[in-house]
Motif scaffolding. Structure first.
Motif, short mmCIF file in Angstrom:
data_model
loop_
_atom_site.label_atom_id
_atom_site.label_comp_id
_atom_site.label_asym_id
_atom_site.label_seq_id
_atom_site.Cartn_x
_atom_site.Cartn_y
_atom_site.Cartn_z
N GLY A 55 0.79 -1.22 0.00
CA GLY A 55 0.00 0.00 0.00
C GLY A 55 0.82 1.27 0.00
O GLY A 55 0.28 2.36 0.07
N SER A 56 2.14 1.14 -0.11
CA SER A 56 3.00 2.32 -0.02
C SER A 56 3.06 3.10 -1.34
O SER A 56 3.45 4.26 -1.34
CB SER A 56 4.42 1.91 0.39
N ARG A 57 2.70 2.46 -2.42
CA ARG A 57 2.73 3.12 -3.73
C ARG A 57 1.35 3.10 -4.34
O ARG A 57 0.67 2.07 -4.36
CB ARG A 57 3.72 2.43 -4.65
N LEU A 58 0.95 4.26 -4.84
CA LEU A 58 -0.37 4.44 -5.42
C LEU A 58 -0.22 5.15 -6.75
O LEU A 58 0.73 5.92 -6.95
CB LEU A 58 -1.26 5.28 -4.50
N TYR A 59 -1.20 4.94 -7.62
CA TYR A 59 -1.22 5.69 -8.87
C TYR A 59 -2.65 5.76 -9.35
O TYR A 59 -3.40 4.77 -9.23
CB TYR A 59 -0.34 5.01 -9.93
N TYR A 60 -3.01 6.92 -9.91
CA TYR A 60 -4.39 7.14 -10.33
C TYR A 60 -4.44 7.63 -11.78
O TYR A 60 -3.55 8.33 -12.25
CB TYR A 60 -5.06 8.20 -9.46
N ALA A 61 -5.54 7.31 -12.42
CA ALA A 61 -5.82 7.93 -13.71
C ALA A 61 -6.07 9.42 -13.48
O ALA A 61 -6.61 9.82 -12.43
CB ALA A 61 -7.05 7.29 -14.34
N ASP A 62 -5.71 10.22 -14.45
CA ASP A 62 -5.89 11.67 -14.31
C ASP A 62 -7.35 12.04 -14.07
O ASP A 62 -7.65 13.00 -13.36
CB ASP A 62 -5.38 12.38 -15.56
N SER A 63 -8.25 11.26 -14.64
CA SER A 63 -9.67 11.58 -14.55
C SER A 63 -10.23 11.45 -13.14
O SER A 63 -11.31 12.00 -12.84
CB SER A 63 -10.46 10.68 -15.50
N VAL A 64 -9.55 10.73 -12.25
CA VAL A 64 -10.06 10.52 -10.89
C VAL A 64 -9.14 11.08 -9.83
O VAL A 64 -9.49 11.08 -8.64
CB VAL A 64 -10.33 9.03 -10.62
N LYS A 65 -7.97 11.54 -10.22
CA LYS A 65 -6.98 12.04 -9.26
C LYS A 65 -7.57 13.16 -8.43
O LYS A 65 -8.19 14.09 -8.96
CB LYS A 65 -5.74 12.50 -10.01
N GLY A 66 -7.39 13.08 -7.12
CA GLY A 66 -7.91 14.10 -6.22
C GLY A 66 -9.33 13.83 -5.75
O GLY A 66 -9.80 14.47 -4.81
N ARG A 67 -10.01 12.88 -6.38
CA ARG A 67 -11.38 12.55 -5.99
C ARG A 67 -11.50 11.12 -5.47
O ARG A 67 -12.32 10.86 -4.59
CB ARG A 67 -12.32 12.72 -7.19
N PHE A 68 -10.72 10.21 -6.01
CA PHE A 68 -10.77 8.80 -5.62
C PHE A 68 -9.53 8.46 -4.80
O PHE A 68 -8.44 9.00 -5.03
CB PHE A 68 -10.80 7.89 -6.85
N THR A 69 -9.70 7.52 -3.88
CA THR A 69 -8.58 7.03 -3.08
C THR A 69 -8.62 5.52 -3.04
O THR A 69 -9.63 4.93 -2.64
CB THR A 69 -8.64 7.58 -1.64
N ILE A 70 -7.52 4.91 -3.44
CA ILE A 70 -7.38 3.46 -3.33
C ILE A 70 -6.62 3.12 -2.06
O ILE A 70 -5.68 3.83 -1.68
CB ILE A 70 -6.68 2.87 -4.58
N SER A 71 -7.04 2.06 -1.40
CA SER A 71 -6.35 1.61 -0.19
C SER A 71 -6.54 0.10 -0.08
O SER A 71 -7.33 -0.49 -0.80
CB SER A 71 -6.89 2.31 1.06
N ARG A 72 -5.79 -0.50 0.82
CA ARG A 72 -5.91 -1.94 1.01
C ARG A 72 -5.68 -2.28 2.47
O ARG A 72 -4.96 -1.58 3.20
CB ARG A 72 -4.93 -2.70 0.11
N ASP A 73 -6.28 -3.39 2.88
CA ASP A 73 -6.10 -3.94 4.22
C ASP A 73 -5.70 -5.39 4.03
O ASP A 73 -6.54 -6.25 3.75
CB ASP A 73 -7.39 -3.82 5.02
N ASN A 74 -4.40 -5.66 4.15
CA ASN A 74 -3.91 -7.01 3.89
C ASN A 74 -4.42 -8.02 4.93
O ASN A 74 -4.52 -9.21 4.64
CB ASN A 74 -2.39 -7.02 3.83
N ALA A 75 -4.75 -7.55 6.11
CA ALA A 75 -5.30 -8.46 7.13
C ALA A 75 -6.71 -8.92 6.77
O ALA A 75 -7.16 -9.97 7.21
CB ALA A 75 -5.30 -7.77 8.49
N LYS A 76 -7.40 -8.11 5.97
CA LYS A 76 -8.77 -8.44 5.57
C LYS A 76 -8.86 -8.89 4.12
O LYS A 76 -9.96 -9.10 3.60
CB LYS A 76 -9.68 -7.23 5.79
N ASN A 77 -7.72 -9.00 3.45
CA ASN A 77 -7.69 -9.43 2.05
C ASN A 77 -8.58 -8.54 1.17
O ASN A 77 -9.23 -9.04 0.23
CB ASN A 77 -8.14 -10.89 1.91
N THR A 78 -8.57 -7.26 1.46
CA THR A 78 -9.53 -6.35 0.82
C THR A 78 -8.84 -5.11 0.28
O THR A 78 -7.97 -4.54 0.94
CB THR A 78 -10.62 -5.94 1.82
#
Length: 126
Positions: A55-78
């Motif tokens: 989860g230390s590296r993220l990248y977004y399409a320009d069309s969603v940058k600043g509005r969408f956030t990707i994240s993950r929880d490896n303990a929850k496989n999600t």
């Protein structure tokens, strides 16, 4: 066998928010780079966001940058996709995808993914 199951889609007004979730089963979740793609009717599947194994590296399409956030929880496989300030053009079926690559790079090509979920529909009303 890897399975990906998305949830959280629905109908939202323009300007509203939704949080999508995707659960991976069948393999070690932390071994995969996770990605979100979307496909609107009559359009090609397009890249939305990607997140590295920890989860230390993220990248977004320009069309969603600043509005969408990707994240993950490896303990929850999600993996999650928080979508804010939704626009009509964000309406699509959203898919999560798992990628087995071992070195970090930005891969926006859906053919480079190894596993896919069945998608969750996001509808945005104006």
């Amino acid at each position: 066998q890897v399975q990906l199951v998305e949830s959280g889609g629905g109908l939202v007004q323009a300007g509203g928010s939704l949080r999508l979730s995707c659960v991976l089963s069948g393999r070690t979740f932390s071994s995969y780079v996770m990605n979100w793609f979307r496909q609107a009717p009559g359009k090609e599947r397009e890249f939305v966001a990607t997140i590295s194994w920890s989860g230390s590296r993220l990248y977004y399409a320009d069309s969603v940058k600043g509005r969408f956030t990707i994240s993950r929880d490896n303990a929850k496989n999600t993996v999650y996709l928080q979508m804010n300030s939704l626009k009509s053009e964000d309406a699509a079926v959203y898919y999560c995808a798992a990628d087995r690559r071992r070195t970090w790079s930005i891969t926006q090509d859906p053919t480079g993914m190894d596993y896919w979920g069945k998608g969750t529909l996001v509808t945005v009303s104006s």
